[in-house]
Design a protein around this motif. Sequence first.
Motif, PDB file in Angstrom:
ATOM      1  N   ARG A   1      -3.900  -2.964 -58.292  1.00  0.00           N
ATOM      2  CA  ARG A   1      -5.108  -3.305 -57.536  1.00  0.00           C
ATOM      3  C   ARG A   1      -6.306  -3.036 -58.440  1.00  0.00           C
ATOM      4  O   ARG A   1      -6.296  -2.098 -59.235  1.00  0.00           O
ATOM      5  CB  ARG A   1      -5.190  -2.465 -56.269  1.00  0.00           C
ATOM      6  CG  ARG A   1      -4.091  -2.829 -55.291  1.00  0.00           C
ATOM      7  CD  ARG A   1      -4.436  -2.381 -53.914  1.00  0.00           C
ATOM      8  NE  ARG A   1      -3.323  -2.689 -53.027  1.00  0.00           N
ATOM      9  CZ  ARG A   1      -3.156  -2.128 -51.860  1.00  0.00           C
ATOM     10  NH1 ARG A   1      -4.016  -1.231 -51.418  1.00  0.00           N
ATOM     11  NH2 ARG A   1      -2.138  -2.455 -51.112  1.00  0.00           N
ATOM     12  N   ASP A   2      -7.342  -3.829 -58.284  1.00  0.00           N
ATOM     13  CA  ASP A   2      -8.514  -3.740 -59.155  1.00  0.00           C
ATOM     14  C   ASP A   2      -9.269  -2.434 -58.939  1.00  0.00           C
ATOM     15  O   ASP A   2      -9.761  -2.162 -57.840  1.00  0.00           O
ATOM     16  CB  ASP A   2      -9.434  -4.929 -58.911  1.00  0.00           C
ATOM     17  CG  ASP A   2     -10.506  -5.090 -59.969  1.00  0.00           C
ATOM     18  OD1 ASP A   2     -10.793  -4.118 -60.710  1.00  0.00           O
ATOM     19  OD2 ASP A   2     -11.061  -6.198 -60.070  1.00  0.00           O
ATOM     20  N   GLU A   3      -9.370  -1.639 -60.001  1.00  0.00           N
ATOM     21  CA  GLU A   3     -10.057  -0.347 -59.914  1.00  0.00           C
ATOM     22  C   GLU A   3     -11.554  -0.486 -59.677  1.00  0.00           C
ATOM     23  O   GLU A   3     -12.198   0.455 -59.222  1.00  0.00           O
ATOM     24  CB  GLU A   3      -9.797   0.478 -61.174  1.00  0.00           C
ATOM     25  CG  GLU A   3     -10.369  -0.118 -62.427  1.00  0.00           C
ATOM     26  CD  GLU A   3      -9.982   0.630 -63.679  1.00  0.00           C
ATOM     27  OE1 GLU A   3     -10.659   0.431 -64.689  1.00  0.00           O
ATOM     28  OE2 GLU A   3      -9.022   1.409 -63.669  1.00  0.00           O
ATOM     29  N   LEU A   4     -12.118  -1.653 -59.949  1.00  0.00           N
ATOM     30  CA  LEU A   4     -13.544  -1.890 -59.706  1.00  0.00           C
ATOM     31  C   LEU A   4     -13.870  -1.941 -58.213  1.00  0.00           C
ATOM     32  O   LEU A   4     -15.009  -1.740 -57.821  1.00  0.00           O
ATOM     33  CB  LEU A   4     -13.991  -3.203 -60.346  1.00  0.00           C
ATOM     34  CG  LEU A   4     -14.102  -3.222 -61.856  1.00  0.00           C
ATOM     35  CD1 LEU A   4     -14.265  -4.649 -62.361  1.00  0.00           C
ATOM     36  CD2 LEU A   4     -15.266  -2.364 -62.302  1.00  0.00           C
ATOM     37  N   ASP A   5     -12.864  -2.208 -57.393  1.00  0.00           N
ATOM     38  CA  ASP A   5     -13.069  -2.385 -55.949  1.00  0.00           C
ATOM     39  C   ASP A   5     -12.865  -1.116 -55.136  1.00  0.00           C
ATOM     40  O   ASP A   5     -12.948  -1.152 -53.911  1.00  0.00           O
ATOM     41  CB  ASP A   5     -12.109  -3.461 -55.409  1.00  0.00           C
ATOM     42  CG  ASP A   5     -12.361  -4.828 -56.008  1.00  0.00           C
ATOM     43  OD1 ASP A   5     -13.499  -5.084 -56.471  1.00  0.00           O
ATOM     44  OD2 ASP A   5     -11.417  -5.639 -56.030  1.00  0.00           O
ATOM     45  N   VAL A   6     -12.572   0.006 -55.804  1.00  0.00           N
ATOM     46  CA  VAL A   6     -12.169   1.205 -55.068  1.00  0.00           C
ATOM     47  C   VAL A   6     -13.083   2.379 -55.387  1.00  0.00           C
ATOM     48  O   VAL A   6     -13.148   2.837 -56.533  1.00  0.00           O
ATOM     49  CB  VAL A   6     -10.706   1.578 -55.397  1.00  0.00           C
ATOM     50  CG1 VAL A   6     -10.274   2.794 -54.592  1.00  0.00           C
ATOM     51  CG2 VAL A   6      -9.782   0.418 -55.148  1.00  0.00           C
ATOM     52  N   ARG A   7     -13.779   2.858 -54.353  1.00  0.00           N
ATOM     53  CA  ARG A   7     -14.613   4.065 -54.493  1.00  0.00           C
ATOM     54  C   ARG A   7     -13.762   5.302 -54.232  1.00  0.00           C
ATOM     55  O   ARG A   7     -12.885   5.286 -53.376  1.00  0.00           O
ATOM     56  CB  ARG A   7     -15.756   4.027 -53.490  1.00  0.00           C
ATOM     57  CG  ARG A   7     -16.875   3.082 -53.845  1.00  0.00           C
ATOM     58  CD  ARG A   7     -17.899   2.974 -52.742  1.00  0.00           C
ATOM     59  NE  ARG A   7     -18.245   4.250 -52.129  1.00  0.00           N
ATOM     60  CZ  ARG A   7     -19.480   4.677 -51.923  1.00  0.00           C
ATOM     61  NH1 ARG A   7     -20.494   3.918 -52.274  1.00  0.00           N
ATOM     62  NH2 ARG A   7     -19.709   5.845 -51.353  1.00  0.00           N
ATOM     63  N   LEU A   8     -14.079   6.368 -54.959  1.00  0.00           N
ATOM     64  CA  LEU A   8     -13.336   7.612 -54.792  1.00  0.00           C
ATOM     65  C   LEU A   8     -13.353   8.094 -53.345  1.00  0.00           C
ATOM     66  O   LEU A   8     -12.324   8.489 -52.801  1.00  0.00           O
ATOM     67  CB  LEU A   8     -13.914   8.714 -55.694  1.00  0.00           C
ATOM     68  CG  LEU A   8     -13.895   8.468 -57.186  1.00  0.00           C
ATOM     69  CD1 LEU A   8     -14.491   9.662 -57.924  1.00  0.00           C
ATOM     70  CD2 LEU A   8     -12.500   8.189 -57.674  1.00  0.00           C
ATOM     71  N   ASP A   9     -14.524   8.058 -52.714  1.00  0.00           N
ATOM     72  CA  ASP A   9     -14.637   8.607 -51.364  1.00  0.00           C
ATOM     73  C   ASP A   9     -13.916   7.781 -50.296  1.00  0.00           C
ATOM     74  O   ASP A   9     -13.835   8.189 -49.146  1.00  0.00           O
ATOM     75  CB  ASP A   9     -16.092   8.860 -50.977  1.00  0.00           C
ATOM     76  CG  ASP A   9     -16.988   7.647 -51.090  1.00  0.00           C
ATOM     77  OD1 ASP A   9     -16.488   6.513 -51.281  1.00  0.00           O
ATOM     78  OD2 ASP A   9     -18.215   7.833 -51.009  1.00  0.00           O
ATOM     79  N   THR A  10     -13.365   6.630 -50.679  1.00  0.00           N
ATOM     80  CA  THR A  10     -12.583   5.850 -49.711  1.00  0.00           C
ATOM     81  C   THR A  10     -11.077   6.118 -49.834  1.00  0.00           C
ATOM     82  O   THR A  10     -10.328   5.770 -48.919  1.00  0.00           O
ATOM     83  CB  THR A  10     -12.827   4.332 -49.860  1.00  0.00           C
ATOM     84  OG1 THR A  10     -12.368   3.904 -51.131  1.00  0.00           O
ATOM     85  CG2 THR A  10     -14.297   3.996 -49.666  1.00  0.00           C
TER      86      THR A  10
END
Length: 181
Positions: free
Chosen positions: A71-80
């Motif tokens: 999955r694209d790491e650009l689309d994922v925030r740590l706090d989610t």
Amino acid sequence: MPRQIFQLKMSLAGVRPPVWRRVLVPGGYTLDRLHRVVQHAMGWRDCHLHSFEIDGVQYGVPDPDGELSLRDELDVRLDTVLGKGSRFRYTYDFGDWWEHDLMVEDAFTADPEERYPSCLDGERACPPEDVGGPSGYLLLLAALADPRHREHAAMREWAGGGFDPARFDPGRASTLLRHLC
């Protein structure tokens, strides 16, 4: 809404004595920014592929050939995807296979007087790039520690005369993090 900060401990798996870092990062960072934090805090040069594994899901730079299902790491925030107590894995250099165990030790509100990301603490220098993973690093350490070792001179030259496996400076790591992340 105040910014959330995560205190992360990153430990290089399979390496003794331990190599680890403790960093503070904004919870709003995406995984690609966390990748840069790991690179700069540990001392890597970002020369190889990487991935994160969080709750059984792989994240990274999508493979245009479709060989790696990430999955694209650009689309994922740590706090989610993370919270206090979360444990996850970061793998760097699929040839040498450097696994890092990461844990969210704490989560708190950002101090408006502080700059993030920052490195609070750590131990030991990061292994040199392309040393051959944990087993290659153990061989390097053995050769460097014993002037009579048949590979001592060659390994000392390869690693660079200034390489000290015991040295780590959290202040220098913080400076790199602030300038490069």
